[in-house]
Write a protein that holds these residues in place. Structure first.
Motif, short mmCIF file in Angstrom:
data_model
loop_
_atom_site.label_atom_id
_atom_site.label_comp_id
_atom_site.label_asym_id
_atom_site.label_seq_id
_atom_site.Cartn_x
_atom_site.Cartn_y
_atom_site.Cartn_z
N THR A 1 -4.24 -10.18 -18.82
CA THR A 1 -4.46 -8.98 -19.90
C THR A 1 -4.32 -7.91 -18.99
OG1 THR A 1 -6.87 -9.95 -19.74
CG2 THR A 1 -6.13 -10.37 -21.05
N TYR A 2 -4.22 -8.74 -17.68
CA TYR A 2 -4.61 -7.33 -16.29
C TYR A 2 -4.06 -5.89 -16.78
CZ TYR A 2 -2.85 -5.41 -11.85
OH TYR A 2 -2.95 -4.56 -10.34
N HIS A 3 -2.71 -5.93 -17.32
CA HIS A 3 -2.06 -4.76 -18.25
C HIS A 3 -2.78 -3.75 -18.62
CE1 HIS A 3 -1.23 -6.56 -21.75
NE2 HIS A 3 -1.25 -6.05 -22.65
N GLY B 1 -11.70 -6.64 -13.85
CA GLY B 1 -9.93 -6.59 -14.39
C GLY B 1 -8.84 -7.02 -13.20
N SER B 2 -8.66 -7.75 -11.85
CA SER B 2 -8.25 -7.58 -10.75
C SER B 2 -8.24 -8.51 -10.27
CB SER B 2 -7.72 -5.72 -10.27
OG SER B 2 -8.81 -5.52 -9.33
N SER B 3 -7.10 -8.66 -8.71
CA SER B 3 -7.71 -10.08 -8.69
C SER B 3 -8.06 -10.41 -7.94
CB SER B 3 -6.06 -10.51 -8.05
OG SER B 3 -4.99 -9.48 -7.50
N ARG B 4 -8.29 -8.81 -7.19
CA ARG B 4 -9.20 -9.53 -6.05
C ARG B 4 -8.47 -9.95 -4.28
NH1 ARG B 4 -15.41 -6.62 -6.69
NH2 ARG B 4 -14.79 -6.18 -8.99
N LEU B 5 -7.77 -10.00 -4.56
CA LEU B 5 -6.74 -10.49 -3.35
C LEU B 5 -6.34 -10.26 -2.59
CD1 LEU B 5 -4.14 -12.81 -5.77
CD2 LEU B 5 -6.51 -13.83 -4.05
P1 FAD Z 1 -4.29 -6.07 -7.91
O1 FAD Z 1 -4.96 -4.89 -9.05
O2 FAD Z 1 -5.33 -6.91 -8.33
O3 FAD Z 1 -2.96 -6.24 -7.43
C1 FAD Z 1 -2.45 -7.68 -6.60
C2 FAD Z 1 -2.28 -6.53 -5.10
O4 FAD Z 1 -1.31 -5.94 -5.57
C3 FAD Z 1 -3.14 -6.31 -4.60
O5 FAD Z 1 -4.20 -7.42 -4.08
C4 FAD Z 1 -2.27 -5.59 -3.38
O6 FAD Z 1 -2.04 -6.44 -2.20
C5 FAD Z 1 -0.88 -4.95 -4.04
N1 FAD Z 1 -1.43 -3.78 -5.21
C6 FAD Z 1 -1.93 -3.28 -5.41
N2 FAD Z 1 -2.40 -1.98 -6.54
C7 FAD Z 1 -1.66 -1.49 -4.56
C8 FAD Z 1 -0.97 -0.54 -3.97
N3 FAD Z 1 -1.15 0.99 -5.01
N4 FAD Z 1 -0.34 -0.85 -3.21
C9 FAD Z 1 0.16 -1.22 -2.33
N5 FAD Z 1 -0.23 -2.59 -3.30
C10 FAD Z 1 -1.39 -3.01 -3.89
N6 FAD Z 1 -4.76 -1.71 -1.24
C11 FAD Z 1 -4.79 -2.32 -0.30
O7 FAD Z 1 -4.42 -3.44 -0.20
N7 FAD Z 1 -5.15 -2.13 1.70
C12 FAD Z 1 -5.51 -0.37 1.42
O8 FAD Z 1 -5.77 -0.04 2.71
C13 FAD Z 1 -4.98 0.25 0.41
N8 FAD Z 1 -5.87 1.88 0.16
C14 FAD Z 1 -5.56 2.47 -0.58
C15 FAD Z 1 -5.76 3.88 -0.59
C16 FAD Z 1 -5.67 4.76 -1.43
C17 FAD Z 1 -5.74 6.10 -1.34
C18 FAD Z 1 -5.05 4.22 -3.24
C19 FAD Z 1 -5.42 4.89 -4.48
C20 FAD Z 1 -5.34 3.00 -3.38
C21 FAD Z 1 -4.59 1.94 -1.87
N9 FAD Z 1 -4.48 0.36 -1.99
C22 FAD Z 1 -4.55 -0.38 -1.06
C23 FAD Z 1 -3.45 -0.35 -3.00
C24 FAD Z 1 -5.08 -0.82 -4.52
O9 FAD Z 1 -5.78 0.30 -4.26
C25 FAD Z 1 -6.01 -2.27 -3.44
O10 FAD Z 1 -4.75 -3.04 -3.42
C26 FAD Z 1 -6.30 -3.05 -4.80
O11 FAD Z 1 -6.98 -1.95 -5.07
C27 FAD Z 1 -6.96 -3.79 -4.63
O12 FAD Z 1 -7.29 -4.54 -5.42
P2 FAD Z 1 -6.84 -6.41 -6.20
O13 FAD Z 1 -6.76 -7.34 -5.06
O14 FAD Z 1 -7.89 -6.21 -6.99
O15 FAD Z 1 -5.56 -5.16 -6.88
#
Ligand code: FAD
Length: 457
Positions: A216-218, A228-232
């Motif tokens: 349901t990620y989308h 709702g995201s992985s926090r990986l």
């Molecule tokens: P999920 O939504 O579960 O995504 C899975 C993985 O994909 C993430 O863990 C990450 O490794 C990668 N990913 C997801 N979105 C992005 C994206 N937009 N760009 C690049 N990789 C992505 N991410 C960082 O890892 N480090 C940062 O320093 C960082 N700075 C950010 C600054 C700004 C202003 C914004 C808008 C985004 C930034 N992000 C950054 C991207 C993104 O917000 C985070 O990767 C994400 O919120 C991490 O949560 P998640 O692991 O639950 O992501």
């Protein structure tokens, strides 16, 4: 002869190609050097240091199961590695390749001195693996992602080495606690401890839990109130898990949730591709002409005040403040909130994106040179992709549209008792101790567009 593994942001044993190759070549000496000078203004920030401490501690305990350990040194990585290699009579230094400009430089210096074997392992594919029709690396995400998808799945994952042979003697090592990576007085890390389990095993636990939710990620990914995201992201940043491991664990799950998630993993690879082409991307705008937007000499004193209000989550915009306080308290911020907070800084407050990049760098446990810069420059419109500056996010509308009420209640307790109808934009009489808006949305929008027009002229 002994083989050295140079550890950086690859703090895992499974699917760690440097470890794998070293373990096959002889006794293994794992080395981590805390080099705070080479990265200059991108030395690990406060939250990153906290994570690093726990990640090294965790990897050290995993290695202890093999009766091995990590040799810890502080200072110039190249010098320490060369000294250790020489004293141990090491055959080779194995390392996973890293693309930050300071690591690229260290790799080329070390490679000139001794037998450095670099392995690809922290990305789905090395930058430059896919190229445009004319053979150049991609600058734009969409065609990059399309080309990468055609090459997926990534390489097969390597198992944790079954046996890690020990050297006859160990080089001297610092004690991790002596590095003072953890805050003491004041101890601001309570929220981080509550939010995170650090290390390779914790990364796999999180991935396992996430496997049940990715379908349901989308829909869930844009809703800050939901988990709702992985926090990986910190686990991926520190290399406690590889993106190939994540991909292979989830790829059997078809559907829109998985496809959207795969697209985000590709953003991570895309960001590296950009930084490889433009190493200064974390420090200066690619599209420099736009920088005049933020260079109004009359606003010096206001910038300091406005920046502080943004950093502390006191702008008077509940979604922005919830995001900024989540960042401060937990070392992480929801992606939707990151976009809204970043847009607010560079457009509503007319503050240069590099100030925001710096603050995120210091506060995020996933602070990543490429991901941070690429996303900040994307929001600011200064990056290699399309210019997003004129698309000014409306924080109040975003809050309502993505149903951020629960998120605001969690992170802005002063507003917790307000009903859904008021919480996104509290009326003056309901604000109590919560600050008034730092600037009205319409006024900010007009000011930003005016500054944009002037910069373009
Ligand atoms: P999920 O939504 O579960 O995504 C899975 C993985 O994909 C993430 O863990 C990450 O490794 C990668 N990913 C997801 N979105 C992005 C994206 N937009 N760009 C690049 N990789 C992505 N991410 C960082 O890892 N480090 C940062 O320093 C960082 N700075 C950010 C600054 C700004 C202003 C914004 C808008 C985004 C930034 N992000 C950054 C991207 C993104 O917000 C985070 O990767 C994400 O919120 C991490 O949560 P998640 O692991 O639950 O992501």
């Amino acid at each position: 002869s002994p083989q050295i593994v140079w550890l950086r942001r690859d703090l895992r044993l499974a699917d760690q190609p440097a470890f794998h190759a070293a373990a096959q070549g002889g006794p293994v000496i794992p080395v981590f050097v805390l080099d705070e000078d080479a990265p200059g203004d991108h030395a690990p920030g406060g939250a990153a240091r906290w994570w690093l401490h726990h990640s090294l501690d965790s990897l050290g305990r995993s290695l202890a199961r093999h009766r091995s350990r990590i040799v810890l040194r502080r200072g110039d990585a190249v010098q320490h590695l060369a000294t250790i290699a020489q004293a141990a009579g090491a055959g080779a230094v194995h390392a996973v390749r890293h693309y930050e400009p300071w690591w690229q430089e260290a790799e080329s210096r070390l490679g000139a001195e001794l037998d450095l074997v670099l392995h690809d392992g922290n990305y789905l594919a090395p930058p430059g693996f896919v190229t445009t029709g004319s053979g150049d690396p991609y600058k734009i995400y969409t065609p990059f992602a399309k080309a990468m998808l055609a090459e997926m799945p990534p390489r097969a994952c390597l198992p944790e080495p079954a046996r890690i042979a020990l050297p006859d003697s160990w080089p001297d090592s610092d004690a991790l606690d002596d590095w003072n990576l953890l805050p003491t007085a004041p101890d601001w890390a309570g929220g981080l401890r509550e939010a995170w389990d650090v290390g390779e095993a914790a990364a796999h636990d999180r991935l396992e839990r996430w496997a049940g939710a990715v379908s349901t990620y989308h829909e869930s990914r844009d809703m800050p109130s939901e988990d709702g995201s992985s926090r990986l992201s910190p686990h991926l940043h520190w290399g406690e898990i590889s993106p190939a491991q994540v991909w292979h664990a989830l790829k059997g799950r078809r559907g829109e949730g998985w496809a959207t998630f795969a697209g985000e993993l590709l953003w991570r690879d895309y960001a590296q591709t950009v930084v490889c082409q433009f190493p200064g991307y974390g420090r200066a705008s690619y599209r420099e002409g736009l920088d005049d937007i933020w260079r109004n000499p009359n606003r010096g004193h206001l910038i300091a005040e406005d920046l502080r209000a943004w950093q502390r989550g006191r702008t008077g915009y509940p979604l922005v403040d919830a995001g900024m306080r989540q960042l401060w308290q937990t070392g992480w911020m929801h992606n939707r909130a990151r976009m809204v907070c970043a847009s607010f800084l560079v457009k509503h407050l007319l503050i240069d994106w590099t100030f925001g990049e710096r603050w995120f760098w210091d506060c995020l446990v996933d602070a990543d040179y490429a991901n941070n810069a690429v996303n900040w420059q994307w929001v600011a419109g200064t990056g290699v992709d399309s210019n997003m500056f004129p698309r000014i996010m409306a924080p109040l509308r975003q809050s309502d549209k993505f149903d951020a009420a629960g998120y605001i209640r969690r992170h802005v307790p002063e507003l917790a008792d307000l009903p859904d109808g008021q919480i996104h934009d509290p009326p003056d009489e309901a604000r109590g101790a919560y600050p008034a808006k730092i600037i009205g949305h319409r006024e900010a929008r007009e000011r930003a567009l005016e500054a944009y027009r002037a910069a373009k002229a």
